[in-house]
Design a protein around this motif. Sequence first.
Motif, mmCIF file in Angstrom:
data_model
loop_
_atom_site.group_PDB
_atom_site.id
_atom_site.type_symbol
_atom_site.label_atom_id
_atom_site.label_comp_id
_atom_site.label_asym_id
_atom_site.label_seq_id
_atom_site.Cartn_x
_atom_site.Cartn_y
_atom_site.Cartn_z
ATOM 1 N N UNK A 1 1.171 7.978 -0.854
ATOM 2 C CA UNK A 1 0.426 6.806 -0.400
ATOM 3 C C UNK A 1 0.796 5.584 -1.237
ATOM 4 N N UNK A 2 0.965 5.787 -2.545
ATOM 5 C CA UNK A 2 1.323 4.655 -3.405
ATOM 6 C C UNK A 2 2.667 4.076 -2.968
ATOM 7 N N UNK A 3 3.587 4.970 -2.581
ATOM 8 C CA UNK A 3 4.894 4.500 -2.127
ATOM 9 C C UNK A 3 4.777 3.711 -0.829
ATOM 10 N N UNK A 4 3.950 4.233 0.059
ATOM 11 C CA UNK A 4 3.822 3.612 1.381
ATOM 12 C C UNK A 4 3.122 2.264 1.310
ATOM 13 N N UNK A 5 2.055 2.224 0.525
ATOM 14 C CA UNK A 5 1.160 1.069 0.586
ATOM 15 C C UNK A 5 1.462 0.064 -0.515
ATOM 16 N N UNK A 6 2.136 0.542 -1.588
ATOM 17 C CA UNK A 6 2.320 -0.272 -2.787
ATOM 18 C C UNK A 6 2.905 -1.656 -2.540
ATOM 19 N N UNK A 7 3.760 -1.769 -1.520
ATOM 20 C CA UNK A 7 4.359 -3.080 -1.290
ATOM 21 C C UNK A 7 3.373 -4.036 -0.629
ATOM 22 N N UNK A 8 2.371 -3.490 0.041
ATOM 23 C CA UNK A 8 1.428 -4.342 0.764
ATOM 24 C C UNK A 8 0.248 -4.773 -0.101
ATOM 25 N N UNK A 9 -0.182 -3.908 -1.005
ATOM 26 C CA UNK A 9 -1.330 -4.235 -1.837
ATOM 27 C C UNK A 9 -1.297 -3.370 -3.098
ATOM 28 N N UNK A 10 -1.951 -3.847 -4.164
ATOM 29 C CA UNK A 10 -1.971 -3.049 -5.380
ATOM 30 C C UNK A 10 -2.696 -1.726 -5.130
ATOM 31 N N UNK A 11 -2.129 -0.642 -5.646
ATOM 32 C CA UNK A 11 -2.734 0.674 -5.434
ATOM 33 C C UNK A 11 -3.105 1.286 -6.782
#
Lengths: 603, 134
Positions: free
Chosen positions: A499-509
């Motif tokens: 999930x961190x890989x997927x979402x990390x570019x969109x928002x801080x995880x």
Amino acid sequence: MSSSASGEQSLDILVVDDIADSRRSLADLVEGLGHRATLAADGDAALRAVQRQLPDVVLLDLLMPGLDGFEVTRRVRTLTADRWLPVIVISSLQGDEHFCRALRHGADDFLARPVNVELLDAKLRHYGSMLALQRRLAVASQRQRDIYDNLRDAVVTLDAAGHVRDLNLSACRAFGDGTPVGLIGAGCKAMLGEALDVLMQRKELNLRRGDGSTMPAELAVSEWFEDGHARYTFVVRDLTERRQVDRMKDEFLATVSHELRTPLTSIVGAIGLLASGAAGDMPEPARKLATVASRNAQRLGRLIDDLLDLTKIESDRLLLNLQPHRVGMLLAEAIAASQGHADRAQVRLEALVDSADALRQVRVDGDRFAQIMANLLSNAIKHAPPQSAVTVGLQVTSRRVRVTVRDRGPGLAAEFRSRMFEKFSQADGSDRRVPGGTGLGLYVTRLLVERMGGRISADSVVGPGAQFTVDWPDAALADSVHVLHLLHIDRDADALRRVAQWIGSAMPVLSLASLDEATAAGAADLEYVVLGDPVGQGSAEAFCAGMRRLAAYGSAVLYSDAVDVDFAQRMGMPWLRKSTASRADIERSIRQAAMQAHKAISP
Amino acid sequence: MSVAPPSLKRVMCVEDDEDIRTVLEFSLGTLGGYEVMCCASGPQALAAAPAFAPDLILLDVMMPLMSGPEVLAALRQTDRLRNVPTVFMTAKAMPEEVESLLVHGATGIIVKPFDPVTLPRDILIYWEHGRGRP
């Protein structure tokens, strides 16, 4: 091609040879093997025959005057571009070079003269079974295409640039003139009226039909890959009919409401007048009975109100008119509206409101805010002992506006607190002193609060009494672009990493293993959408409550294989199945949770 | 000679449900002490209103023949009744509907079921609020 009773395939074979004897003897061989032969004496005749009726296989002499076998092969390929026609070249020339050349020109196979009949038979069987296989594939593919085209839902596949790669017949009808012409390759903005990112984010929206009209649509998107390129397949369901049914349902509800309340008005009125003594003095036992009847008639009225509200809220058809309001004004109006009720119960209503705080704005529907406060105040008044005070408090911080309603009643039993915001929950048995609730009031209240981006909780306070707390996002903050974080709580390290890989570019995880770690990390100080899996976290219900506590305005999402849709509904949270949810699913859920909190994620 | 301040005396109720009319007469007449005229329909009310000269009109929304808003529109066309404060009574009370009723020019909305004991006092507030308006 046809099949004989023995299962042998009988093929239509075009025999091309300029020498009549060779042609005839080859045809005899072919017919001897159970196939049908058509004869052509030169290249031109062969091409005409192919155009007239497509044979299954061509047996082609290489050396002919006029068009030779090489040229005929090339032209056959051009003529039959969309269907495979096996071409077997035949020659008596020595050496392999001319066969190699023929294969380069597009021939499939070769035979040397004199033709070995067993070899011919083997080759024709081979091509017969290849052709049969190809036909079966074509039939299967056509069947899939027919199913696809006959779906009532429009199916549109877009590439990452938003261009249409494929669409079914329903989509052609809905968004074009019934054919894919002009639609394949078109941009989705041009075809549907919306850009790809909007389509990705919204589950329901209005799309533009091919005839220019508007269609309310429900979208389901799946992401997949074709040669490493992302494809987005949208299933588009036309909601026109459903909307019509919703409208009829609303009208029906309004009618039912009217029809129920009209007789109730007479009942409540007549009994109320009796109980008040307005129709003359009654003996005490009669007055007591009239009071019971009056109270319950009113209760019935509230139940009807709550049920109608509930039907609307649960089906997501409650229209909210969200506007910034000064919280002080809303509270003053709410207190005034409940004053009569408090007076009758001999309860004092107090406001502990700082005048500067009262100017802060919240973004709510004024009528629904009034309803929430009326429910909380009515609840507090109901439980407050006579002559005691019910206190409305206001505490603001930079991010939220907190409204509290406190009574000095018996407080909340711990076991009731866990289910008090559920449907048909009432503190029962022990507390017969305060009948009259419908069991829906607090549930409706919670749904209304959450629908407007707030959070509600209840606590027993120090000293006697109960306190209800509603936190509202500050209106100014609610309107501004704000960096929201994703807090992911999961025992599964792979899931955290993914999930961190997927979402990390969109928002801080922030990825953590447990709620305790989150609390220790000071997570409560940031604005979060919370994603979590209750596996290995103790009581799943308590875990969900913890997630909600940490989430900004309750925007929490379940990401687990261990729960089901019933559980998620009970918790009031969206749910993603961990084993199947794609990156796009997670992005969409988080975006929706974020939007629900009136936030915009920075892209 | 001093002029007595105006007071709320005559209340007209327009309501198609007979039992609710009974409750209204009792609440506003017997209990509230107003002079009450109850009409069963819009046309009946429009015919009786000029002679009765009400100070306040309570108007049901959903009625056969003429709806409440239609009756209100007709009242606004009649010189002597144009400025009489008019309060709608509705059993629907969806927020959207309340909004649209107020747009029609009503002074206020009473939601059914109403409390007949407090009604005499409640309408007084509407009357005081409404008579100041054109």
